[in-house]
Design an enzyme around this catalytic site. Structure first.
Site, short mmCIF file in Angstrom:
data_model
loop_
_atom_site.label_atom_id
_atom_site.label_comp_id
_atom_site.label_asym_id
_atom_site.label_seq_id
_atom_site.Cartn_x
_atom_site.Cartn_y
_atom_site.Cartn_z
N PRO A 11 59.89 39.37 47.64
CA PRO A 11 60.00 38.57 48.86
C PRO A 11 59.10 37.07 48.62
O PRO A 11 58.48 36.97 48.39
CB PRO A 11 59.39 39.20 50.08
CG PRO A 11 58.43 40.22 49.35
CD PRO A 11 59.06 40.51 48.04
N ASN A 12 59.99 36.08 49.48
CA ASN A 12 59.62 34.65 49.39
C ASN A 12 59.79 34.15 48.18
O ASN A 12 59.59 32.71 48.19
CB ASN A 12 58.20 34.45 50.04
CG ASN A 12 58.21 35.26 51.35
OD1 ASN A 12 59.00 34.93 52.33
ND2 ASN A 12 57.16 36.12 51.68
N ARG A 19 57.52 26.39 48.43
CA ARG A 19 56.50 27.31 48.98
C ARG A 19 55.31 27.05 48.40
O ARG A 19 55.13 27.18 47.06
CB ARG A 19 56.89 28.60 48.80
CG ARG A 19 56.04 29.58 49.18
CD ARG A 19 56.43 31.19 48.70
NE ARG A 19 55.43 32.21 49.00
CZ ARG A 19 55.07 33.18 48.45
NH1 ARG A 19 56.08 33.74 47.47
NH2 ARG A 19 54.36 34.17 48.69
N TYR A 24 51.97 27.60 43.39
CA TYR A 24 53.36 28.37 42.58
C TYR A 24 54.07 27.34 42.18
O TYR A 24 55.14 27.69 41.20
CB TYR A 24 54.19 29.21 43.71
CG TYR A 24 53.43 30.14 44.62
CD1 TYR A 24 53.15 31.06 43.80
CD2 TYR A 24 53.39 30.17 45.83
CE1 TYR A 24 52.42 32.39 44.53
CE2 TYR A 24 52.67 30.93 46.58
CZ TYR A 24 52.32 32.28 45.78
OH TYR A 24 51.80 33.34 46.63
N ASN A 75 58.18 40.93 39.50
CA ASN A 75 57.06 40.00 40.37
C ASN A 75 57.39 40.67 41.81
O ASN A 75 58.37 40.21 42.39
CB ASN A 75 57.26 38.70 40.37
CG ASN A 75 56.07 37.84 41.29
OD1 ASN A 75 55.36 38.78 41.83
ND2 ASN A 75 55.75 36.61 40.89
N ALA A 78 54.34 39.90 47.38
CA ALA A 78 53.52 40.60 48.75
C ALA A 78 53.77 42.17 48.59
O ALA A 78 52.73 42.89 48.71
CB ALA A 78 53.80 40.14 49.90
N ASP A 88 56.35 54.33 43.40
CA ASP A 88 57.04 55.48 43.20
C ASP A 88 58.53 55.53 42.28
O ASP A 88 58.88 56.10 41.46
CB ASP A 88 57.43 56.22 44.62
CG ASP A 88 56.24 56.98 45.09
OD1 ASP A 88 55.03 56.93 44.34
OD2 ASP A 88 56.23 57.27 46.12
N GLU A 99 54.36 43.38 34.71
CA GLU A 99 54.12 43.13 36.23
C GLU A 99 53.74 41.66 36.10
O GLU A 99 52.80 41.35 35.30
CB GLU A 99 53.03 43.67 36.83
CG GLU A 99 52.88 43.19 38.30
CD GLU A 99 51.42 43.85 39.10
OE1 GLU A 99 50.96 45.09 38.51
OE2 GLU A 99 51.20 43.53 40.04
N HIS A 101 52.49 37.75 38.04
CA HIS A 101 52.18 37.21 39.14
C HIS A 101 51.99 35.74 38.98
O HIS A 101 51.53 35.08 37.73
CB HIS A 101 51.08 37.57 39.83
CG HIS A 101 51.13 39.02 40.46
ND1 HIS A 101 51.79 39.20 41.42
CD2 HIS A 101 50.71 40.11 39.75
CE1 HIS A 101 51.72 40.42 41.76
NE2 HIS A 101 51.06 41.15 40.70
N ARG A 108 42.15 34.92 44.55
CA ARG A 108 42.78 34.56 45.72
C ARG A 108 42.14 35.52 46.93
O ARG A 108 41.22 36.20 46.48
CB ARG A 108 44.24 34.51 45.87
CG ARG A 108 44.86 33.71 44.95
CD ARG A 108 46.09 33.63 44.94
NE ARG A 108 46.59 33.10 46.32
CZ ARG A 108 47.89 33.19 46.50
NH1 ARG A 108 48.79 33.76 45.60
NH2 ARG A 108 48.41 32.84 47.91
N ARG A 112 44.82 40.57 48.12
CA ARG A 112 45.74 40.18 46.73
C ARG A 112 45.00 41.20 45.79
O ARG A 112 45.77 40.86 44.49
CB ARG A 112 45.80 38.90 46.64
CG ARG A 112 46.78 38.16 47.71
CD ARG A 112 47.06 36.89 47.62
NE ARG A 112 47.36 36.06 48.59
CZ ARG A 112 48.56 36.17 49.14
NH1 ARG A 112 49.48 36.47 48.75
NH2 ARG A 112 48.71 35.39 50.45
C1 DQA Z 1 52.58 36.32 43.86
C2 DQA Z 1 51.14 36.91 44.57
C3 DQA Z 1 51.29 37.54 45.68
O1 DQA Z 1 49.99 37.80 46.10
C4 DQA Z 1 52.36 36.79 46.72
O2 DQA Z 1 52.36 37.58 47.87
C5 DQA Z 1 53.42 36.53 46.27
C6 DQA Z 1 53.56 35.75 45.00
C7 DQA Z 1 52.57 35.67 42.49
O3 DQA Z 1 53.69 35.39 42.07
O4 DQA Z 1 51.48 34.81 42.43
O5 DQA Z 1 54.33 36.43 46.86
O6 DQA Z 1 53.38 37.60 43.42
#
Ligand code: DQA
Length: 146
Positions: A11-12, A19, A24, A75, A78, A88, A99, A101, A108, A112
């Site tokens: 998300p986002n 953003r 980012y 990624n 959140a 799962d 993974e 980020h 942070r 997180r």
């Molecule tokens: C994130 C870090 C997460 O804590 C955050 O909610 C994101 C982006 C990152 O890519 O740094 O949406 O996954």
């Protein structure tokens, strides 16, 4: 033979570029996808690139990765910090999982610092900005060929 890697974004991340650019960066998710396609080509990998704001879409893509992909780069945004359902789903996947980020989540807010997904991830990359995706693709090429 070329391996298929599914790159799944939570998300986002569709707002990348707009953003919190101080965290980012200014590049969009389309820019990330383009650079992933180039890195994948250089490493003889195929990729499929997904983004959704809905947890069930991410779970469905992880499920379909079981049949069609050799590795997953995710990624979870959140959902990393909240989703046992995504953990799962990843547990059903037998190949390598990286993974990613963009930001260094450990630098942070406390909430997180923990990621459910890390429990299943083969490796975690955090804090290299969007280049984390390219690093993940290069490492995935090593993992798939070893
Ligand atoms: C994130 C870090 C997460 O804590 C955050 O909610 C994101 C982006 C990152 O890519 O740094 O949406 O996954």
């Amino acid at each position: 033979m070329s391996w298929l890697i599914n790159i799944i974004n939570g998300p986002n991340l569709n707002f990348l570029g707009k953003r919190e650019p101080e965290l980012y960066g200014k590049k969009t998710l389309k820019d990330v996808e383009k650079s992933c396609l180039e890195t994948a080509k250089d490493n003889n990998l195929k990729i499929k690139f997904f983004q959704s704001n809905a947890e069930h879409d991410l779970i469905d893509w992880i499920h379909s990765s079981r049949e069609e992909a050799n590795g997953i780069i995710i990624n979870p945004a959140a959902f990393s910090h909240t989703s046992i359902a995504i953990l799962d789903a990843l547990t059903l996947f037998e190949g390598p999982i990286i993974e990613v980020h963009i930001s260094n989540i450990h630098k942070r807010e406390n909430f997180r610092h923990h990621s459910y997904v890390s429990q299943k991830a083969t490796a975690v990359i955090a804090g290299f900005g969007i280049d984390g995706y390219n690093i993940a693709i290069r490492k995935m090429a090593d993992l798939c060929s070893s």
